[in-house]
Design a protein around this motif. Sequence first.
Motif, PDB file in Angstrom:
ATOM      1  N   GLU A 102       1.034  -0.923   0.017  1.00 26.45           N
ATOM      2  CA  GLU A 102      -0.036  -0.500   0.051  1.00 26.45           C
ATOM      3  C   GLU A 102       0.824   1.244  -0.216  1.00 26.45           C
ATOM      4  O   GLU A 102       0.566   1.734  -0.830  1.00 26.45           O
ATOM      5  CB  GLU A 102      -0.949  -0.109   1.318  1.00 26.45           C
ATOM      6  CG  GLU A 102      -1.875  -1.156   0.821  1.00 26.45           C
ATOM      7  CD  GLU A 102      -2.766  -1.492   2.328  1.00 26.45           C
ATOM      8  OE1 GLU A 102      -2.519  -0.308   3.479  1.00 26.45           O
ATOM      9  OE2 GLU A 102      -3.584  -2.416   2.276  1.00 26.45           O
ATOM     10  N   LYS A 103       1.332   1.370   0.807  1.00 26.57           N
ATOM     11  CA  LYS A 103       3.167   2.576   1.119  1.00 26.57           C
ATOM     12  C   LYS A 103       3.392   2.411  -0.136  1.00 26.57           C
ATOM     13  O   LYS A 103       4.355   4.137  -0.539  1.00 26.57           O
ATOM     14  CB  LYS A 103       3.177   2.276   2.290  1.00 26.57           C
ATOM     15  CG  LYS A 103       1.756   2.588   3.788  1.00 26.57           C
ATOM     16  CD  LYS A 103       1.288   4.374   2.912  1.00 26.57           C
ATOM     17  CE  LYS A 103      -0.329   4.062   4.482  1.00 26.57           C
ATOM     18  NZ  LYS A 103      -1.314   5.058   4.110  1.00 26.57           N
ATOM     19  N   LEU A 104       3.813   1.234  -0.255  1.00 26.07           N
ATOM     20  CA  LEU A 104       5.370   1.919  -0.991  1.00 26.07           C
ATOM     21  C   LEU A 104       5.340   0.648  -2.485  1.00 26.07           C
ATOM     22  O   LEU A 104       5.755  -0.162  -3.117  1.00 26.07           O
ATOM     23  CB  LEU A 104       6.707   0.517  -0.262  1.00 26.07           C
ATOM     24  CG  LEU A 104       6.600   1.660   0.960  1.00 26.07           C
ATOM     25  CD1 LEU A 104       8.124   0.251   1.659  1.00 26.07           C
ATOM     26  CD2 LEU A 104       7.653   2.898   0.786  1.00 26.07           C
ATOM     27  N   SER A 105       3.665   0.682  -2.930  1.00 28.26           N
ATOM     28  CA  SER A 105       3.328   0.263  -3.787  1.00 28.26           C
ATOM     29  C   SER A 105       4.472   0.945  -5.081  1.00 28.26           C
ATOM     30  O   SER A 105       4.706  -0.275  -6.402  1.00 28.26           O
ATOM     31  CB  SER A 105       2.290   0.005  -4.460  1.00 28.26           C
ATOM     32  OG  SER A 105       1.969   1.801  -4.415  1.00 28.26           O
ATOM     33  N   ASP A 106       5.695   2.379  -5.048  1.00 32.25           N
ATOM     34  CA  ASP A 106       5.913   1.766  -6.497  1.00 32.25           C
ATOM     35  C   ASP A 106       7.318   0.906  -6.140  1.00 32.25           C
ATOM     36  O   ASP A 106       7.612   1.960  -7.546  1.00 32.25           O
ATOM     37  CB  ASP A 106       6.067   3.678  -6.295  1.00 32.25           C
ATOM     38  CG  ASP A 106       6.929   3.849  -4.680  1.00 32.25           C
ATOM     39  OD1 ASP A 106       6.804   3.486  -3.920  1.00 32.25           O
ATOM     40  OD2 ASP A 106       8.220   4.740  -4.938  1.00 32.25           O
ATOM     41  N   ARG A 107       7.272   0.378  -5.558  1.00 35.35           N
ATOM     42  CA  ARG A 107       8.461   0.116  -5.483  1.00 35.35           C
ATOM     43  C   ARG A 107       8.430  -1.559  -6.020  1.00 35.35           C
ATOM     44  O   ARG A 107       7.219  -2.391  -5.301  1.00 35.35           O
ATOM     45  CB  ARG A 107       9.527  -0.278  -4.293  1.00 35.35           C
ATOM     46  CG  ARG A 107      10.145   1.036  -3.676  1.00 35.35           C
ATOM     47  CD  ARG A 107      10.437   1.111  -2.004  1.00 35.35           C
ATOM     48  NE  ARG A 107      10.692   2.631  -1.675  1.00 35.35           N
ATOM     49  CZ  ARG A 107      11.257   3.097  -0.917  1.00 35.35           C
ATOM     50  NH1 ARG A 107      11.794   2.003  -0.155  1.00 35.35           N
ATOM     51  NH2 ARG A 107      10.587   3.852  -0.261  1.00 35.35           N
ATOM     52  N   PRO A 108       8.797  -2.996  -7.147  1.00 40.11           N
ATOM     53  CA  PRO A 108       8.764  -3.894  -7.131  1.00 40.11           C
ATOM     54  C   PRO A 108       9.323  -5.321  -6.289  1.00 40.11           C
ATOM     55  O   PRO A 108      10.079  -5.849  -6.259  1.00 40.11           O
ATOM     56  CB  PRO A 108       8.780  -3.854  -8.383  1.00 40.11           C
ATOM     57  CG  PRO A 108      10.093  -3.339  -8.555  1.00 40.11           C
ATOM     58  CD  PRO A 108       9.768  -1.738  -7.519  1.00 40.11           C
ATOM     59  N   VAL A 109       8.843  -4.799  -4.703  1.00 44.43           N
ATOM     60  CA  VAL A 109       9.160  -5.776  -4.199  1.00 44.43           C
ATOM     61  C   VAL A 109       8.877  -7.118  -3.775  1.00 44.43           C
ATOM     62  O   VAL A 109       7.640  -7.342  -3.721  1.00 44.43           O
ATOM     63  CB  VAL A 109       9.140  -4.964  -2.300  1.00 44.43           C
ATOM     64  CG1 VAL A 109       9.439  -6.089  -1.468  1.00 44.43           C
ATOM     65  CG2 VAL A 109       9.582  -4.414  -2.198  1.00 44.43           C
ATOM     66  N   VAL A 110       9.472  -7.929  -4.386  1.00 42.04           N
ATOM     67  CA  VAL A 110       9.050  -9.589  -4.296  1.00 42.04           C
ATOM     68  C   VAL A 110       9.514  -9.899  -2.951  1.00 42.04           C
ATOM     69  O   VAL A 110      10.794 -10.009  -2.961  1.00 42.04           O
ATOM     70  CB  VAL A 110       9.859 -10.098  -5.396  1.00 42.04           C
ATOM     71  CG1 VAL A 110       9.401 -11.758  -5.350  1.00 42.04           C
ATOM     72  CG2 VAL A 110       9.879  -9.722  -6.637  1.00 42.04           C
ATOM     73  N   ALA A 111       8.358  -9.785  -1.910  1.00 44.14           N
ATOM     74  CA  ALA A 111       8.260 -10.389  -0.577  1.00 44.14           C
ATOM     75  C   ALA A 111       7.078 -11.299   0.344  1.00 44.14           C
ATOM     76  O   ALA A 111       5.727 -10.860  -0.694  1.00 44.14           O
ATOM     77  CB  ALA A 111       8.881  -9.586   0.081  1.00 44.14           C
ATOM     78  N   GLY A 112       7.682 -12.048   1.104  1.00 43.70           N
ATOM     79  CA  GLY A 112       6.532 -12.975   1.695  1.00 43.70           C
ATOM     80  C   GLY A 112       6.787 -13.041   2.843  1.00 43.70           C
ATOM     81  O   GLY A 112       8.270 -13.203   3.568  1.00 43.70           O
ATOM     82  N   ARG A 113       5.379 -13.701   3.585  1.00 41.36           N
ATOM     83  CA  ARG A 113       5.782 -14.016   5.292  1.00 41.36           C
ATOM     84  C   ARG A 113       5.425 -15.249   5.812  1.00 41.36           C
ATOM     85  O   ARG A 113       4.022 -15.457   5.115  1.00 41.36           O
ATOM     86  CB  ARG A 113       4.666 -12.018   6.003  1.00 41.36           C
ATOM     87  CG  ARG A 113       4.681 -12.709   7.514  1.00 41.36           C
ATOM     88  CD  ARG A 113       3.769 -11.819   8.034  1.00 41.36           C
ATOM     89  NE  ARG A 113       2.703 -11.761   7.800  1.00 41.36           N
ATOM     90  CZ  ARG A 113       1.454 -10.595   7.522  1.00 41.36           C
ATOM     91  NH1 ARG A 113       2.329  -9.088   7.567  1.00 41.36           N
ATOM     92  NH2 ARG A 113       0.559 -10.831   7.747  1.00 41.36           N
ATOM     93  N   ALA A 114       6.025 -15.840   6.400  1.00 38.87           N
ATOM     94  CA  ALA A 114       5.804 -17.063   7.117  1.00 38.87           C
ATOM     95  C   ALA A 114       5.620 -16.839   8.010  1.00 38.87           C
ATOM     96  O   ALA A 114       6.236 -16.334   9.313  1.00 38.87           O
ATOM     97  CB  ALA A 114       6.802 -18.012   7.011  1.00 38.87           C
TER      98      ALA A 114
END
Length: 101
Positions: A48-60
């Motif tokens: 939402e806040k950093l959507s201009d950055r194409p971050v590939v990430a996940g959470r477990a």
Amino acid sequence: MMEVNPLKIEDHTFVAITVKLPYTTLLVITNDVGYVMCGALDVDLLNEKLSDRPVVAGRAIGVRTIDDLLGAKLEKITDTARDYGWKEDMEVKKALLLIAE
């Protein structure tokens, strides 16, 4: 204390980072494309806040060690991670292989 170690998954090298903090441990597995973290990762902030950055990430969630993280399921992922074939409930190890270089 912080540990940074190479981590081999099949023939691909990632970096495993463990940061011991008061009452918790931060866990990260990363390469040049993306990363997976423990529950401390704020996926909503990235989307939402950093959507201009194409971050590939996940959470477990519910993990205490790097081995736990590797065997865990992705609980939440960034929108960009979907472009690499990541899905919620996918095993972390499988997701990381999709971004292996």
